[in-house]
Design an enzyme around this catalytic site. Structure first.
Site, PDB file in Angstrom:
ATOM      1  CG  MET A  20      -1.640   1.313   1.209  1.00 48.61           C
ATOM      2  SD  MET A  20      -2.745   1.259   2.846  1.00 48.61           S
ATOM      3  CE  MET A  20      -1.693   1.772   4.210  1.00 48.61           C
ATOM      4  CG  ASP A  22       0.257   7.751  -2.940  1.00 45.24           C
ATOM      5  OD1 ASP A  22       1.223   7.670  -2.214  1.00 45.24           O
ATOM      6  OD2 ASP A  22       0.041   8.801  -3.832  1.00 45.24           O
ATOM      7  CD1 TRP A  46       3.917   1.801  -5.980  1.00 48.59           C
ATOM      8  CD2 TRP A  46       4.942   1.463  -7.749  1.00 48.59           C
ATOM      9  NE1 TRP A  46       3.386   2.465  -6.923  1.00 48.59           N
ATOM     10  CE2 TRP A  46       3.858   2.405  -8.097  1.00 48.59           C
ATOM     11  CE3 TRP A  46       5.644   0.804  -8.846  1.00 48.59           C
ATOM     12  CZ2 TRP A  46       3.503   2.990  -9.374  1.00 48.59           C
ATOM     13  CZ3 TRP A  46       5.350   1.208 -10.079  1.00 48.59           C
ATOM     14  CH2 TRP A  46       4.550   2.452 -10.534  1.00 48.59           C
ATOM     15  CB  SER A  79      -2.796   9.147  -5.807  1.00 49.55           C
ATOM     16  OG  SER A  79      -2.146   8.167  -5.135  1.00 49.55           O
ATOM     17  CG  ASP A 144      -1.080  12.068  -7.718  1.00 53.90           C
ATOM     18  OD1 ASP A 144      -1.336  11.100  -8.133  1.00 53.90           O
ATOM     19  OD2 ASP A 144       0.076  12.492  -7.177  1.00 53.90           O
TER      20      ASP A 144
HETATM   21  C1  FRU Z   1       2.720   9.484  -4.377  1.00 59.32           C
HETATM   22  C2  FRU Z   1       2.655   8.741  -5.817  1.00 59.32           C
HETATM   23  C3  FRU Z   1       1.530   9.631  -6.704  1.00 59.32           C
HETATM   24  C4  FRU Z   1       0.895   8.619  -7.414  1.00 59.32           C
HETATM   25  C5  FRU Z   1       1.164   7.335  -6.853  1.00 59.32           C
HETATM   26  C6  FRU Z   1       1.686   6.060  -7.525  1.00 59.32           C
HETATM   27  O1  FRU Z   1       3.423   8.766  -3.589  1.00 59.32           O
HETATM   28  O2  FRU Z   1       3.881   8.738  -6.388  1.00 59.32           O
HETATM   29  O3  FRU Z   1       1.898  10.890  -7.251  1.00 59.32           O
HETATM   30  O4  FRU Z   1      -0.184   8.472  -8.178  1.00 59.32           O
HETATM   31  O5  FRU Z   1       2.083   7.483  -5.934  1.00 59.32           O
HETATM   32  O6  FRU Z   1       1.445   4.825  -6.794  1.00 59.32           O
END
Ligand code: FRU
Length: 499
Positions: A20, A22, A46, A79, A144
């Site tokens: 996990m 954001d 990730w 995000s 985001d």
């Molecule tokens: C922030 C980020 C966001 C992106 C996401 C990808 O931690 O880099 O900008 O949307 O994580 O997982």
């Protein structure tokens, strides 16, 4: 189960398994808080981004729900945010929960998409005409989306992080978006990647007639201590444009630890502004020593604004709901600390999940503080340095610390530290973080420990400091100390916290 993952937090939100990062799409509706999150269900690093989903009625007890948004042919699901479309402006139905996210792929780049739910987030349907927004200049980092309703002009506003600035768009139907303005070029800690915007309006010092906007900007890197962190700007918003109160070089920090990132707030919570941080740092998030899962969220925090000198700041306090999980309480009579004062046993059955609060009067001491300790000689050292005007949390001896690696320094503050130690690199994990503080005859300390984290709140959240720790055994004693004279500890309470 504690044997399998000794660092799994007791009262902090974690995914059952997998990775996990954001918090995403935070929204409250019909008695439920929906916490979506960047999720890899296929491993504990990730990748393969989906939106995971957990639901809570009190922000503390979280129930795992099925994945809300799966990656698709437009890319991974990065995000974003959610709104409740009360007036059916998008036409998916009154009260639909509408999620905005970034689809990310090599082929299409980063483009903004939406999905809607008419069953209170049990299922989502992706909008058939996605994407709804692409960058006008082909920008690579464009993601985001944060969407909110701007009542004075009866329109929706979307903020998108766009490399080293935030871009503002408006819409009346949530589908067609018009560019309005940008903010951030040259502001705050620079030059760093802007991510995960949010913007909230709050009364200053509780005065409903004096409200200000705080634009939250998560930056990576840019943290004073390396890696990722959350800064914010105070200013005004006229529906089109954000204007910052302070000079570009001013950076204000929402948290002074190393493990507080991608912090965004719930929508549809009325007057309460509740933020949820991801409790890690991109420097080492993928390699922290947990096995079945990686990363927790820090405690949800209620934000407020206060003035100090001529400046307005944001305070962050754990939501009051956390007080409902206090179990066994230990209340100590006030005591004097001369050199040291030990509390040998923190709670009878210490599972490493507790809260501690007290008032510290440093009196004549320059340095006064306390160490959370275990029987393995591991400790977290938290202290007030009146001379330097700092509150410090030192985790160099906190347990497992070697995994983090080292970085060359790039921030002024860490350069000073380097000069002192005649080095030009710094451990990413084994370090101390600090926040500036004013000299005062007493300071309120509130500390939350939960297996692998220490969250410190000083003086009603004027300072928040969140750091991960990986002790080989829970910290079950505390030793107060000072460098001279005697300091006084008052109103000391220790609570076991348990769901
Ligand atoms: C922030 C980020 C966001 C992106 C996401 C990808 O931690 O880099 O900008 O949307 O994580 O997982």
């Amino acid at each position: 189960s504690t044997n399998v993952d000794p660092f799994r937090p007791v009262y902090h939100h974690t995914p059952l398994y997998g990775w996990m990062n954001d918090a995403n799409g935070l929204v409250y509706k019909d008695g439920e808080y929906h916490l979506f999150y960047q999720y890899n269900p296929y491993g504990s690093m990730w990748g393969n981004m989906h939106w995971g989903h957990s639901v809570s009625q009190d922000l503390i007890h979280w129930e795992p729900f099925p994945i809300a948004l799966e990656r698709d042919t437009l890319g991974q699901i990065f995000s974003g945010s959610s709104v409740v479309d009360k007036d059916n402006t998008a036409g998916f139905g009154p009260g639909a929960i509408i999620a905005f996210y970034t689809s990310a792929s090599d082929k299409n780049g980063q483009i903004q998409c939406m999905a809607y739910s008419t069953d209170n987030a049990r299922t989502f349907t992706k909008y058939e005409k996605n994407p709804i927004l692409t960058p006008f200049d082909g920008l690579k980092d464009f993601r985001d989306p944060k969407v909110f309703w701007y009542e004075p002009q009866k329109k929706w506003v979307m903020i998108v992080s766009a490399d080293k600035e935030m871009r503002f768009y408006s819409s009346t139907n949530l589908k067609d978006w018009t560019y309005m303005s940008a903010f951030g070029a040259g502001y705050g800690a620079q030059p760093n990647q802007f991510e995960c915007p949010d913007m909230v309006e709050l009364p200053v010092d509780g005065d409903e007639n004096n409200k200000k906007w705080a634009l939250l900007v998560n930056i990576n890197p840019g943290c004073l201590f390396g890696g990722s962190a959350t800064e914010y700007f105070i200013g005004d918003f006229d529906g089109n444009k954000f204007t910052c109160d302070t000079k570009p070089e001013v950076a204000k920090w929402l948290d002074w630890g190393k493990d507080h990132y991608a912090t965004v707030c719930f929508s549809n919570t009325g007057d309460r502004v509740i933020a949820v941080p991801w409790m890690s740092n991109w420097q080492y998030a993928n390699i922290v020593p947990t096995s079945q899962f990686r990363s927790a969220n820090a405690l949800p925090r209620e934000l407020s604004m206060f003035t100090e000198g001529n400046e307005i700041y944001v305070a962050a306090n754990p939501v009051k709901e956390v007080e409902n999980i206090r179990q066994e309480a230990q209340q100590l009579p006030d005591f004097e600390v001369k050199d040291t004062y030990a509390i040998d046993t923190l709670l009878a059955d210490n599972q490493g999940a507790y809260e501690m609060c007290f008032t510290l009067q440093p009196n004549a001491a320059d340095i006064s503080g306390f160490k959370l300790k275990n029987s393995k000689g591991e400790e977290v050292n938290i202290y007030l340095d009146q001379k330097a005007g700092k509150v410090v949390m030192d985790r160099t001896q906190s347990g497992i610390v070697e995994f983090g690696g080292q970085s060359t320094m790039h921030q002024k503050e860490t350069e000073n530290l380097a000069a002192k130690n005649a080095i030009n690199y710094i451990d990413n994990f084994a370090l101390a973080t600090w926040a500036p503080t004013k000299k005062s005859s007493n300071h309120q300390f509130r500390i939350f420990v939960d297996k692998c984290s220490v969250e410190l709140f000083v003086d009603g959240g004027k300072i928040a400091m969140t750091n991960l720790v990986f002790p080989n055994e829970p910290y079950n004693s505390v030793e107060f100390y000072n460098d001279k004279g005697s300091s006084t500890i008052k109103d000391m309470h220790i609570y076991e916290l348990k769901l």
